[in-house]
Design a protein around this motif. Structure first.
Motif, PDB file in Angstrom:
ATOM      1  N   TRP A   8      -4.345  -0.645  -3.573  1.00  0.00           N
ATOM      2  CA  TRP A   8      -4.835  -1.367  -2.264  1.00  0.00           C
ATOM      3  C   TRP A   8      -6.198  -2.214  -2.851  1.00  0.00           C
ATOM      4  O   TRP A   8      -6.552  -3.023  -2.456  1.00  0.00           O
ATOM      5  CB  TRP A   8      -4.984  -0.454  -1.179  1.00  0.00           C
ATOM      6  N   ARG A   9      -7.212  -1.369  -3.560  1.00  0.00           N
ATOM      7  CA  ARG A   9      -8.362  -2.079  -4.083  1.00  0.00           C
ATOM      8  C   ARG A   9      -8.062  -3.232  -4.722  1.00  0.00           C
ATOM      9  O   ARG A   9      -8.808  -4.302  -4.806  1.00  0.00           O
ATOM     10  CB  ARG A   9      -8.911  -1.130  -4.920  1.00  0.00           C
ATOM     11  N   VAL A  10      -6.886  -3.278  -5.571  1.00  0.00           N
ATOM     12  CA  VAL A  10      -6.517  -4.640  -6.178  1.00  0.00           C
ATOM     13  C   VAL A  10      -5.993  -5.559  -5.283  1.00  0.00           C
ATOM     14  O   VAL A  10      -6.219  -6.870  -5.488  1.00  0.00           O
ATOM     15  CB  VAL A  10      -5.677  -4.358  -7.285  1.00  0.00           C
ATOM     16  N   SER A  11      -4.968  -5.204  -4.515  1.00  0.00           N
ATOM     17  CA  SER A  11      -4.098  -6.111  -3.811  1.00  0.00           C
ATOM     18  C   SER A  11      -4.846  -6.733  -2.451  1.00  0.00           C
ATOM     19  O   SER A  11      -4.455  -7.800  -1.808  1.00  0.00           O
ATOM     20  CB  SER A  11      -2.964  -5.758  -3.199  1.00  0.00           C
ATOM     21  N   LYS A  12      -6.101  -5.981  -2.138  1.00  0.00           N
ATOM     22  CA  LYS A  12      -6.650  -6.140  -0.709  1.00  0.00           C
ATOM     23  C   LYS A  12      -7.038  -7.745  -0.721  1.00  0.00           C
ATOM     24  O   LYS A  12      -6.871  -8.225   0.427  1.00  0.00           O
ATOM     25  CB  LYS A  12      -7.801  -5.279  -0.557  1.00  0.00           C
ATOM     26  N   ARG A  13      -7.952  -8.150  -1.634  1.00  0.00           N
ATOM     27  CA  ARG A  13      -8.414  -9.645  -1.533  1.00  0.00           C
ATOM     28  C   ARG A  13      -7.170 -10.722  -1.582  1.00  0.00           C
ATOM     29  O   ARG A  13      -7.521 -11.609  -0.705  1.00  0.00           O
ATOM     30  CB  ARG A  13      -9.399  -9.855  -2.665  1.00  0.00           C
ATOM     31  N   PHE A  14      -6.152 -10.313  -1.960  1.00  0.00           N
ATOM     32  CA  PHE A  14      -5.242 -11.213  -1.919  1.00  0.00           C
ATOM     33  C   PHE A  14      -4.170 -11.061  -0.641  1.00  0.00           C
ATOM     34  O   PHE A  14      -3.858 -12.109  -0.145  1.00  0.00           O
ATOM     35  CB  PHE A  14      -3.961 -10.921  -3.173  1.00  0.00           C
ATOM     36  N   VAL A  15      -4.172  -9.837  -0.070  1.00  0.00           N
ATOM     37  CA  VAL A  15      -3.364  -9.660   1.071  1.00  0.00           C
ATOM     38  C   VAL A  15      -4.315 -10.560   2.162  1.00  0.00           C
ATOM     39  O   VAL A  15      -3.750 -11.142   3.107  1.00  0.00           O
ATOM     40  CB  VAL A  15      -3.459  -8.176   1.314  1.00  0.00           C
ATOM     41  N   ARG A  16      -5.680 -10.432   2.121  1.00  0.00           N
ATOM     42  CA  ARG A  16      -6.546 -11.001   3.129  1.00  0.00           C
ATOM     43  C   ARG A  16      -6.409 -12.475   3.157  1.00  0.00           C
ATOM     44  O   ARG A  16      -6.588 -13.221   4.274  1.00  0.00           O
ATOM     45  CB  ARG A  16      -7.909 -10.706   2.943  1.00  0.00           C
ATOM     46  N   GLN A  17      -5.924 -13.180   1.954  1.00  0.00           N
ATOM     47  CA  GLN A  17      -5.879 -14.588   2.114  1.00  0.00           C
ATOM     48  C   GLN A  17      -4.446 -15.040   2.681  1.00  0.00           C
ATOM     49  O   GLN A  17      -4.473 -16.020   3.044  1.00  0.00           O
ATOM     50  CB  GLN A  17      -5.750 -15.170   0.409  1.00  0.00           C
ATOM     51  N   MET A  18      -3.524 -14.110   2.626  1.00  0.00           N
ATOM     52  CA  MET A  18      -1.876 -14.425   2.976  1.00  0.00           C
ATOM     53  C   MET A  18      -1.773 -13.715   4.557  1.00  0.00           C
ATOM     54  O   MET A  18      -0.636 -13.966   4.920  1.00  0.00           O
ATOM     55  CB  MET A  18      -1.058 -14.480   2.054  1.00  0.00           C
ATOM     56  N   GLN A  19      -2.295 -12.848   4.812  1.00  0.00           N
ATOM     57  CA  GLN A  19      -2.019 -12.062   6.024  1.00  0.00           C
ATOM     58  C   GLN A  19      -1.868 -12.869   7.319  1.00  0.00           C
ATOM     59  O   GLN A  19      -2.283 -13.680   7.330  1.00  0.00           O
ATOM     60  CB  GLN A  19      -2.964 -10.830   6.292  1.00  0.00           C
ATOM     61  N   SER A  20      -0.999 -12.493   8.363  1.00  0.00           N
ATOM     62  CA  SER A  20      -0.760 -12.900   9.499  1.00  0.00           C
ATOM     63  C   SER A  20      -0.253 -11.925  10.545  1.00  0.00           C
ATOM     64  O   SER A  20       0.299 -10.940  10.173  1.00  0.00           O
ATOM     65  CB  SER A  20       0.218 -14.351   9.333  1.00  0.00           C
ATOM     66  N   ALA A  21      -0.557 -12.191  11.647  1.00  0.00           N
ATOM     67  CA  ALA A  21       0.038 -11.381  12.778  1.00  0.00           C
ATOM     68  C   ALA A  21       1.710 -11.154  12.999  1.00  0.00           C
ATOM     69  O   ALA A  21       2.243 -10.345  13.180  1.00  0.00           O
ATOM     70  CB  ALA A  21      -0.425 -11.811  14.112  1.00  0.00           C
ATOM     71  N   ASP A  22       2.389 -12.236  12.196  1.00  0.00           N
ATOM     72  CA  ASP A  22       3.700 -12.358  12.081  1.00  0.00           C
ATOM     73  C   ASP A  22       4.169 -11.505  10.697  1.00  0.00           C
ATOM     74  O   ASP A  22       5.411 -11.558  10.516  1.00  0.00           O
ATOM     75  CB  ASP A  22       4.217 -13.548  12.009  1.00  0.00           C
ATOM     76  N   GLY A  23       3.299 -10.889  10.018  1.00  0.00           N
ATOM     77  CA  GLY A  23       3.557 -10.205   8.947  1.00  0.00           C
ATOM     78  C   GLY A  23       4.611  -9.015   9.293  1.00  0.00           C
ATOM     79  O   GLY A  23       4.606  -8.576  10.150  1.00  0.00           O
ATOM     80  N   VAL A  24       5.354  -8.744   7.988  1.00  0.00           N
ATOM     81  CA  VAL A  24       6.348  -7.514   8.202  1.00  0.00           C
ATOM     82  C   VAL A  24       5.899  -6.530   7.065  1.00  0.00           C
ATOM     83  O   VAL A  24       5.526  -6.928   5.847  1.00  0.00           O
ATOM     84  CB  VAL A  24       7.770  -7.921   8.193  1.00  0.00           C
TER      85      VAL A  24
END
Length: 356
Positions: free
Chosen positions: A53-69
């Motif tokens: 999660w420490r690695v992926s967090k900043r990339f997730v924040r760039q592509m996250q959305s309320a419609d994510g699954v």
């Protein structure tokens, strides 16, 4: 493993086309990083879901959305020639219907805006032994079930404030406990398939009186939804029957249930279709990120290699955005460049020419 060494090692996993070894990376680095440094890094503290999660967090924040699954599934990294230990052991492979020796990787994959990133993972460690009453053989088992890991990973995703509305998984995780957990504890919705012999009640009254029928006996119109009730599930579900044609021309049937009773047939099937993004994830992890290509021998080094392979996959997924090129095309470009470099190096050696 420091960030610098993790970057180097994960880059190496994307570039190598054979076994991924500490010696191999040391030779590539031409002495600037030694074999011993890499070995010590792989042998250091085991990296798990929190480190991912420490690695992926900043990339997730760039592509996250309320419609994510959030998609949960497992795969096997086969290790037929490795010595058996707590994670390299025998696991049932439901895709092949047989027991396979290897490492069982369970992943929570976040899918949003056309991108898929691993945010949590567990390696199934069979640390307990027992005697099988059927054949009298001593076997291994994990003290924690996959369903327990499933709930742990989803809880952690919520704790990490990853926005998603639906949880998607295959039939192996469609247990009543998991359904209740997603709906009540996480306050999320789900779409899951049911086995054809799973029994459902067709009304709340039928459920109260214990009247259940097999799901494949339920009369349901094409492209329609029907309310049903499951034993030990405290809320109504919508059932859809999806009929499709397999690649071999055979007709397949999939029974899906969702906790979101506002959905239409098309919305249910479209949502569940997103679950299949985990299949190319598994394929790319194995073929492009060298998941199974490490000869490491201990639980720690094997675990850290898998962690690094997940990090390499994240790099590929983000490169896909910047280059508009899929994972396999990117790997092909690297392979072609390696061939060109080797070809030029051979010509520099002035190879012997064949006579006419």
């Amino acid at each position: 493993m420091t960030h610098d060494l993790l970057d180097l090692y994960s880059d190496y996993l994307l570039c190598t086309f054979g076994q991924a070894t500490a010696t191999g990376l040391g030779e590539v680095m031409d002495g600037s990083v030694s074999h011993d440094q890499i070995t010590r890094a792989l042998s250091s503290q085991e990296r798990g879901g929190a480190a991912l999660w420490r690695v992926s967090k900043r990339f997730v924040r760039q592509m996250q959305s309320a419609d994510g699954v959030m998609i949960v599934d497992d795969t096997l990294s086969e290790k037929p020639y490795s010595d058996e230990n707590d994670i390299v052991c025998w696991h049932y492979d439901h895709t092949r219907g047989q027991v396979v020796k290897g490492i069982n990787l369970l992943t929570a994959l976040y899918h949003s805006r056309g991108l898929s990133l691993p945010v949590e993972f567990r390696l199934i460690a069979k640390t307990e032994t027992y005697v099988d009453k059927k054949d009298g053989k001593t076997k291994r088992r994990s003290p924690i079930t996959k369903n327990e890991y499933y709930r742990q990973m989803l809880q952690q995703a919520v704790t990490n404030r990853i926005p998603f509305k639906y949880v998607l998984n295959d039939v192996w995780f469609a247990a009543a406990d998991n359904m209740n957990f997603v709906k009540h504890k996480l306050k999320k919705e789900f779409v899951m398939p049911l086995k054809i012999n799973r029994k459902v009640a067709l009304s709340a009254d039928d459920k109260r009186h214990g009247i259940y029928v097999r799901v494949d006996e339920v009369q349901i119109e094409p492209n329609a939804v029907r309310p049903v009730y499951l034993e030990d599930v405290s809320f109504p579900l919508l059932l859809v029957k999806q009929v499709f044609t397999n690649k071999d021309g055979n007709i397949g049937v999939l029974f899906l249930v969702t906790s979101d009773t506002t959905l239409t047939y098309d919305e249910v099937t479209s949502l569940y279709h997103k679950r299949w993004t985990i299949e190319p994830f598994h394929k790319s992890l194995k073929q492009n990120a060298s998941l199974s290509l490490s000869p490491t021998k201990t639980v720690t080094t094997q675990s850290n290699h898998i962690f690094a392979a997940l990090c390499a996959y994240i790099k590929l997924e983000m490169l896909k955005v910047s280059t508009h090129t899929n994972h396999f095309a990117l790997k092909s470009k690297l392979y072609l460049q390696a061939l060109r470099t080797a070809f030029d190096a051979l010509h520099d050696l002035q190879p012997v020419r064949l006579a006419a």
